[in-house]
Design an enzyme around this catalytic site. Structure first.
Site, short mmCIF file in Angstrom:
data_model
loop_
_atom_site.label_atom_id
_atom_site.label_comp_id
_atom_site.label_asym_id
_atom_site.label_seq_id
_atom_site.Cartn_x
_atom_site.Cartn_y
_atom_site.Cartn_z
N GLU A 1 79.88 34.69 55.13
CA GLU A 1 79.43 33.53 55.97
C GLU A 1 80.50 32.38 56.35
O GLU A 1 80.43 31.77 57.54
CB GLU A 1 78.15 32.87 55.01
CG GLU A 1 77.08 33.69 55.08
CD GLU A 1 76.05 33.13 54.17
OE1 GLU A 1 76.21 32.93 52.63
OE2 GLU A 1 74.89 32.75 54.50
N GLU B 1 73.38 39.52 49.24
CA GLU B 1 72.54 38.31 48.71
C GLU B 1 71.25 38.93 48.08
O GLU B 1 70.68 38.50 46.89
CB GLU B 1 72.30 37.06 49.35
CG GLU B 1 73.56 36.17 49.49
CD GLU B 1 74.54 36.37 50.52
OE1 GLU B 1 74.33 37.70 51.09
OE2 GLU B 1 75.24 35.84 51.04
N GLY C 1 78.47 34.78 50.68
CA GLY C 1 79.12 33.40 51.25
C GLY C 1 80.67 33.62 51.92
O GLY C 1 80.78 32.85 52.70
N ALA D 1 79.56 33.42 47.03
CA ALA D 1 79.45 32.27 46.20
C ALA D 1 79.68 32.83 44.65
O ALA D 1 79.53 33.80 44.45
CB ALA D 1 77.93 31.78 46.36
C1 LIG Z 1 67.94 24.88 45.70
C2 LIG Z 1 68.91 25.73 46.51
C3 LIG Z 1 69.88 25.57 46.02
C4 LIG Z 1 70.97 26.79 46.76
C5 LIG Z 1 72.37 26.62 46.22
C6 LIG Z 1 73.01 27.69 46.45
C7 LIG Z 1 74.01 27.76 47.67
C8 LIG Z 1 74.43 29.53 48.08
C9 LIG Z 1 74.65 29.37 49.47
C10 LIG Z 1 74.74 30.48 50.31
C11 LIG Z 1 74.36 31.73 49.68
C12 LIG Z 1 75.48 32.84 49.13
C13 LIG Z 1 75.29 33.60 48.16
C14 LIG Z 1 76.23 34.49 47.75
O1 LIG Z 1 77.43 34.50 48.13
S1 LIG Z 1 75.87 35.31 46.36
C15 LIG Z 1 77.32 36.35 46.12
C16 LIG Z 1 77.47 37.37 46.91
N1 LIG Z 1 78.31 38.39 46.80
C17 LIG Z 1 78.36 39.41 46.10
O2 LIG Z 1 77.16 39.93 45.57
C18 LIG Z 1 79.38 40.30 45.60
C19 LIG Z 1 79.48 40.53 44.15
N2 LIG Z 1 80.57 41.18 43.94
C20 LIG Z 1 80.82 42.50 43.88
O3 LIG Z 1 80.17 43.25 44.75
C21 LIG Z 1 81.97 43.03 43.46
O4 LIG Z 1 82.52 42.35 42.31
C22 LIG Z 1 83.29 43.19 44.34
C23 LIG Z 1 82.93 44.12 45.53
C24 LIG Z 1 83.48 41.84 44.72
C25 LIG Z 1 84.29 43.56 43.30
O5 LIG Z 1 84.38 44.68 42.79
P1 LIG Z 1 85.28 45.32 41.68
O6 LIG Z 1 86.49 45.40 42.22
O7 LIG Z 1 84.55 46.64 41.33
O8 LIG Z 1 85.12 44.32 40.35
P2 LIG Z 1 83.84 43.86 39.70
O9 LIG Z 1 82.54 43.89 40.41
O10 LIG Z 1 84.10 44.56 38.33
O11 LIG Z 1 84.05 42.38 39.58
C26 LIG Z 1 85.27 41.72 38.85
C27 LIG Z 1 84.74 40.45 38.32
O12 LIG Z 1 84.52 39.61 39.26
C28 LIG Z 1 83.09 39.03 38.89
N3 LIG Z 1 82.50 38.64 40.08
C29 LIG Z 1 82.52 39.46 41.09
N4 LIG Z 1 81.76 38.68 42.21
C30 LIG Z 1 81.56 37.56 41.69
C31 LIG Z 1 80.72 36.47 42.31
N5 LIG Z 1 80.45 36.42 43.58
N6 LIG Z 1 80.86 35.51 41.49
C32 LIG Z 1 81.14 35.46 40.31
N7 LIG Z 1 81.78 36.26 39.70
C33 LIG Z 1 82.03 37.62 40.39
C34 LIG Z 1 82.46 40.24 38.17
O13 LIG Z 1 81.41 39.80 37.41
C35 LIG Z 1 83.82 40.73 37.19
O14 LIG Z 1 83.77 39.74 36.28
P3 LIG Z 1 84.38 40.21 34.79
O15 LIG Z 1 83.11 41.48 34.64
O16 LIG Z 1 83.93 38.91 33.84
O17 LIG Z 1 85.57 40.86 34.83
#
Ligand SMILES: CCCCCCCC/C=C\C/C=C/C(=O)SCCNC(=O)CCNC(=O)[C@H](O)C(C)(C)COP(=O)(O)OP(=O)(O)OC[C@H]1O[C@@H](n2cnc3c(N)ncnc32)[C@H](O)[C@@H]1OP(=O)(O)O
Length: 719
Positions: free
Chosen positions: A103, A123, A100, A61
Site C-alpha cells: 500500500e 491482510e 501495508g 503493518a
Molecule cells: C479501528 C481500526 C484501526 C485500524 C488500524 C490498523 C491500520 C492498518 C492499516 C492498514 C492495513 C495493513 C495491514 C497489514 O499490513 S497487515 C500485515 C500484512 N503483511 C503480512 O501479512 C506479511 C506477514 N509476513 C510474512 O508473510 C512473512 O513473515 C514474510 C514473507 C514477510 C517473511 O517470511 P520469512 O522470511 O519466512 O520470515 P518469517 O515469516 O519467519 O518472519 C520473520 C519474523 O518477522 C515477523 N514478522 C513478519 N511479518 C511481520 C509483520 N508484518 N509484523 C510483525 N512481525 C512480522 C515474524 O513473526 C517473524 O518473527 P519471529 O518469529 O519472532 O522471528
C-alpha cells in the site's frame, strides 16, 4: 527506523530499517513521515526513492502492534502525503512488499521491483482488509477482476506477474534500488497527476455487477463464515461505485469492524503460532537454536502405498534424491508408475519439468547403504514395522536417521529393535502426504536433539508446518480425535442424524463434518483399529454388554454400518449414500435413518431433539478437554502446537484459531461448566470428566493462553 540520505545530488533516498521484514511499526511510520516531509521541503531534492534495508522492502503493518493501543502516525495520511506531494516518488521493491508495504508502494508514483521480489495484500489471511488505501488504489491501478482476486485471496504475486498486471512499472535482475535512483532522476519534471492513483477511476468492464456478485458468492462458499473476504469484496465494490474519498471512508468502516473481531484475533494468533511451533524445545534444554540438523541429501522411503507415494513425491519436490523401496517387482512397478504420474501432474501445473531423475527404485534394502535418512511407510502394523526397522538398523550406515511414518504406534517400541534408538524419530504425515501441510514429529524417549532437529528441518524443507509431539497413543491429533468421534456416535444413538451433526460442524467452519470425513477416509480403517483394540469382533470380553466396553460407554453403530458392507465413499455407501462407488456427493440415506431408528428401538432409547449447540459443545469440548490432558501429560510444547495440528491437519477453521484458542475465546469457565453438565448426564463417558488443568486454569482466573504452561503440575514435558 527510516534512514535519510541524499544521493546523485537531487534524489532523497529513504530506507526503512526495521529488521527482519521492515514492518511498519509506529517508529517506522514516524521515520517515513519525517523523511518524506524533509524531502518534499528541501528545494535541492527533486525526486525520492523509498526502499528497505537488507533486501526487503516491507512486510506490512506491524502485526504485533495490533493488540496494543495505536501510537505513532497512522498509515493512511502518511501514504496520502507521499502521493499528494509534488515530487516523484519511486518505490524500490526487493524481497517483499506485502500488505501495508504494498500500500505504501501504491502511494508512490512509480514502482520498480527486483526479479525475485513478491508483492501482495495478504491482510485477508489475518482477518483484515488492506485499509491503507489498498482496496481503493489497487482496483484503480489494475482493474476490478484482478484486484478482487488478489485482495480476497491474499495471494502473493511474483515480480513478473506484477509487471504483467501493471502493479510494477519495471523489473530488474540488478539492484532495484540503483535502478530506482536512476529512474527517479529520469522522471523529474514529468506530469505526476496520471501517476496519482487516488485521482483515477477504476477501469470497469460493462458486467461489473456480475463480477462483484460472483466474487461475493465465491468468497462465501470458499471460507464458510469468514468475514474478512466478504468485507474485502464490499470495499472493492466501493472503489467502483464511489469517489475515492468516500471509498476510503467505507474501507475504514469495514476495517474498524474487522479489526475488533474475534476472527482477526484468531487469524493473527495463527500467524504467530505457526512460527512459534518451528521454535521447538526439549525438556533436556536442547532447542531449535542450539541443535544442528544432520545434512540430508539422499533419503529413502520404504513402502509405496498411499502414504509412501505421497512422501516420495514431497521429498523429490523438495529437491532430495530418493531411493524408493518395495517388497517385490510388481508393487515396485505399480508404485513407480503412480509416483511418476503424480510428479508429472504437479510439474505440469507449475509449468516445470518433473524431477524423475532424482528417483531410484529398488526391492533391495542393501541399496540404502548411503542414504542419510530413511522414512519407513509400510502398513500400520507393529510387527511388520519392527521387522523393517531391524533390517534397516543392520543395512543402513551407522549414522543414518530412521523415521517411522505412523499415525499412532509406539516409537520407543520400534526404536528398541534397532542398534541406534537415539537416531529413531516418528514422522506422522497426513494424507495426501505431498499436499497436506501438517507433520507431527514424534519424539521417542531416546530420540536425540540432533535427530529432532533433522526431522524438523526436513519438515521445513518439505514446506510442512512441523510440530513436535510426545510419544503417546495417537500422538496429539488422533488422540484428541477419539473423544470427538465418540461424541458424534453417541449423538446418533440419542436422536441425531449424520447430516444434523455434520451440518452443525460445517456451519462452525469445518470443510466437512465428521461423518462425511469418515466416509471419505473409509470406515474400515477405524473398524480394523477397533477390532485390534478388542472393542468389536472376536476379542470382545463376553461379559461386556453391547453398548459398554472396557468399563465405559461404547457405541457399536460404526461397526454395524461396516458389517452391512457400507465402507464409505469407496463402496458407494457409508453414513451417506453416493451415486456410485467412489462418488463424492453425499446424500442423506433413508436406510441409515432406518438403521438408527431400529437400533434405538432395540436398545430402548427414546430419541431426543438435538440442536447444533449440543453437537458443538459435546464434540468440540470433548476434543478440547483431551487437548488439556495432552498439555497436562507434557505431550505438546504448548497450546499453539495443538492448534496448529488441528488447523493444518484436521480442517479446524483457521478463523477460529484452533481448539485451544477457541476454548479461550468461548471462556474457560463456560467450557468447564458445560463439560461438568454433560458429565453429569453421561457419567459413563470418562472423557467428559474435565481435565484438572482446565479446572486449575479456571480457579486461577483463566489466564491467557501463553501463561497456561505455568499451571502444569506434574513434572511437565515428555518431549
Ligand atoms: C479501528 C481500526 C484501526 C485500524 C488500524 C490498523 C491500520 C492498518 C492499516 C492498514 C492495513 C495493513 C495491514 C497489514 O499490513 S497487515 C500485515 C500484512 N503483511 C503480512 O501479512 C506479511 C506477514 N509476513 C510474512 O508473510 C512473512 O513473515 C514474510 C514473507 C514477510 C517473511 O517470511 P520469512 O522470511 O519466512 O520470515 P518469517 O515469516 O519467519 O518472519 C520473520 C519474523 O518477522 C515477523 N514478522 C513478519 N511479518 C511481520 C509483520 N508484518 N509484523 C510483525 N512481525 C512480522 C515474524 O513473526 C517473524 O518473527 P519471529 O518469529 O519472532 O522471528
Amino acid at each position: 527506523m527510516a534512514r535519510y540520505a541524499q544521493v546523485q545530488g537531487s534524489v532523497a533516498l529513504i530506507t526503512l530499517t526495521n529488521p527482519p521484514v521492515n514492518a511498519l511499526s509506529a517508529a517506522v511510520r514516524l521515520g517515513i513521515t519525517e523523511a518524506v516531509t524533509r524531502a518534499l521541503r528541501d528545494p535541492k531534492v527533486k525526486s525520492v526513492v523509498i526502499c528497505g534495508e537488507n533486501g526487503v522492502f516491507c512486510g506490512g503493518a506491524d502485526i504485533r502492534e495490533f493488540a496494543k493501543p495505536m501510537t505513532g502516525p497512522p498509515l493512511v495520511p502518511m501514504i496520502s502525503a507521499i502521493e499528494e506531494g509534488d515530487k516523484p516518488v519511486v518505490a524500490a521493491i526487493e524481497g517483499v512488499a506485502f500488505g501495508g508495504g504494498l500500500e505504501l508502494a501504491l502511494g508512490c508514483h512509480y514502482r520498480i521491483a527486483h526479479s525475485k521480489a513478491r508483492v501482495g495484500l495478504p491482510e485477508v489471511t489475518l482477518g483484515l482488509l488492506p485499509a491503507a488505501g489498498g482496496t481503493q488504489r489497487l482496483p484503480r491501478l489494475i482493474g476490478l477482476a484482478p484486484a478482487l482476486e488478489l485482495i480476497t485471496t491474499g495471494r502473493h504475486v511474483t515480480a513478473q506477474e506484477a509487471l504483467k498486471l501493471g502493479i510494477v512499472d519495471k523489473v530488474t535482475d540488478q539492484s532495484a534500488q540503483d535502478l530506482a535512483i536512476q529512474f527517479a532522476q529520469e522522471v523529474i519534471g514529468q506530469p505526476l497527476l496520471p501517476r496519482k492513483l487516488s485521482t483515477q477511476l477504476t477501469p470497469c468492464p460493462p458486467d461489473v455487477d456480475t463480477i462483484l456478485d460472483e466474487a461475493m458468492a465465491r468468497v462465501k462458499q470458499r471460507a464458510r463464515g469468514a468475514m474478512a473476504p466478504v468485507a474485502c469484496v464490499q470495499a472493492v465494490r466501493a472503489a467502483v461505485n464511489l469517489p475515492y474519498q468516500a471509498g476510503m471512508q467505507k474501507e475504514q468502516e469495514l476495517m474498524a469492524f474487522l479489526f475488533r473481531s474475534s476472527q482477526a484475533r484468531a487469524l493473527q494468533y495463527c500467524f504467530f503460532a505457526q512460527r512459534a511451533v518451528g521454535k521447538w524445545s526439549l525438556s533436556s534444554g536442547a532447542h531449535s537454536g542450539n541443535s544442528k540438523p544432520r545434512p540430508v541429501t539422499k533419503a529413502a522411503v520404504i513402502g509405496l502405498g498411499t502414504m509412501g507415494r505421497g512422501i516420495t513425491v514431497a521429498l523429490v519436490k523438495a529437491g532430495l534424491s530418493v531411493v524408493a523401496v518395495e517388497t517385490n517387482k510388481k508393487q515396485l512397478e505399480m508404485g513407480k508408475q503412480m509416483v511418476s504420474a503424480m510428479l508429472k501432474h504437479d510439474a505440469q501445473k507449475m509449468n516445470a519439468v518433473p524431477r524423475l531423475d532424482l528417483l531410484h527404485y529398488t526391492t533391495d534394502l542393501s541399496e540404502l547403504k548411503n542414504t542419510d535418512l530413511i522414512i519407513e511407510a509400510v502398513f500400520e502394523d507393529m510387527a511388520l514395522k519392527k521387522e523393517v526397522f531391524k533390517k534397516l538398523s543392520s543395512v543402513c550406515k551407522p549414522d543414518a536417521v530412521l523415521c517411522t511414518n505412523t499415525s499412532g504406534l509406539d516409537v520407543d517400541e520400534l526404536a528398541s529393535v534397532t542398534k541406534r534408538p537415539e537416531l529413531v524419530v516418528g514422522m506422522h504425515f497426513f494424507a495426501p502426504a505431498h499436499v497436506m501441510k501438517l507433520l507431527e514429529v514424534v519424539r521417542g524417549s531416546r530420540s536425540s536433539p540432533e535427530v529432532m532437529a533433522t526431522a524438523m528441518h526436513l519438515g521445513k524443507r518439505l514446506g510442512k508446518v512441523s510440530v513436535v509431539v510426545g510419544n503417546c497413543s495417537g500422538f496429539v491429533g488422533n488422540r484428541m480425535l477419539r473423544p470427538y468421534l465418540d461424541q458424534a456416535n453417541f449423538l446418533l444413538e440419542e436422536g441425531a442424524t449424520p447430516e444434523l451433526v455434520d451440518g452443525a460442524l460445517e456451519e462452525f467452519g469445518f470443510p466437512m463434518g465428521v461423518f462425511k470425513v469418515s466416509d471419505l477416509s473409509g470406515l474400515d480403517v477405524g473398524w480394523r483399529i477397533r477390532k485390534e483394540a478388542g472393542l468389536t469382533g472376536p476379542n470382545v470380553d463376553p461379559k461386556d454388554p453391547l453398548r459398554r466396553r472396557q468399563g465405559r460407554r461404547y457405541s457399536p453403530l460404526p461397526d454395524l454400518v461396516c458389517e452391512q458392507g457400507r465402507l464409505g465413499q469407496k463402496s458407494g455407501r457409508g453414513w451417506y449414500l453416493y451415486d456410485k462407488p467412489g462418488g463424492r456427493v453425499a446424500t442423506p440415506d433413508p436406510d441409515i435413518h432406518k438403521l438408527l431408528e431400529d437400533y434405538r428401538v432395540r436398545h430402548g432409547i427414546r430419541p431426543r431433539q438435538i440442536g447444533s449447540q449440543e453437537v458443538l459443545e459435546r464434540c468440540l469440548f470433548a476434543l478440547i478437554n483431551e487437548g488439556f490432558r495432552v498439555l497436562e501429560d507434557g505431550m505438546a510444547m504448548g497450546p499453539e502446537g495443538i492448534d496448529m495440528i488441528y488447523v493444518f491437519g484436521y480442517g479446524w477453521p483457521r478463523h477460529r484459531g484452533g481448539p485451544m484458542f477457541y476454548a479461550a475465546m468461548v471462556g474457560l469457565p463456560r467450557v468447564l461448566e458445560r463439560l461438568e453438565y454433560y458429565q453429569q448426564v453421561h457419567p459413563d463417558v470418562p472423557h467428559l470428566q474435565p481435565s484438572s488443568l482446565l479446572r486449575r486454569l479456571v480457579v486461577n482466573g483463566s489466564p491467557p493462553l501463553d501463561k497456561w504452561r505455568d499451571f502444569l503440575q506434574r513434572p511437565h514435558s515428555q518431549l
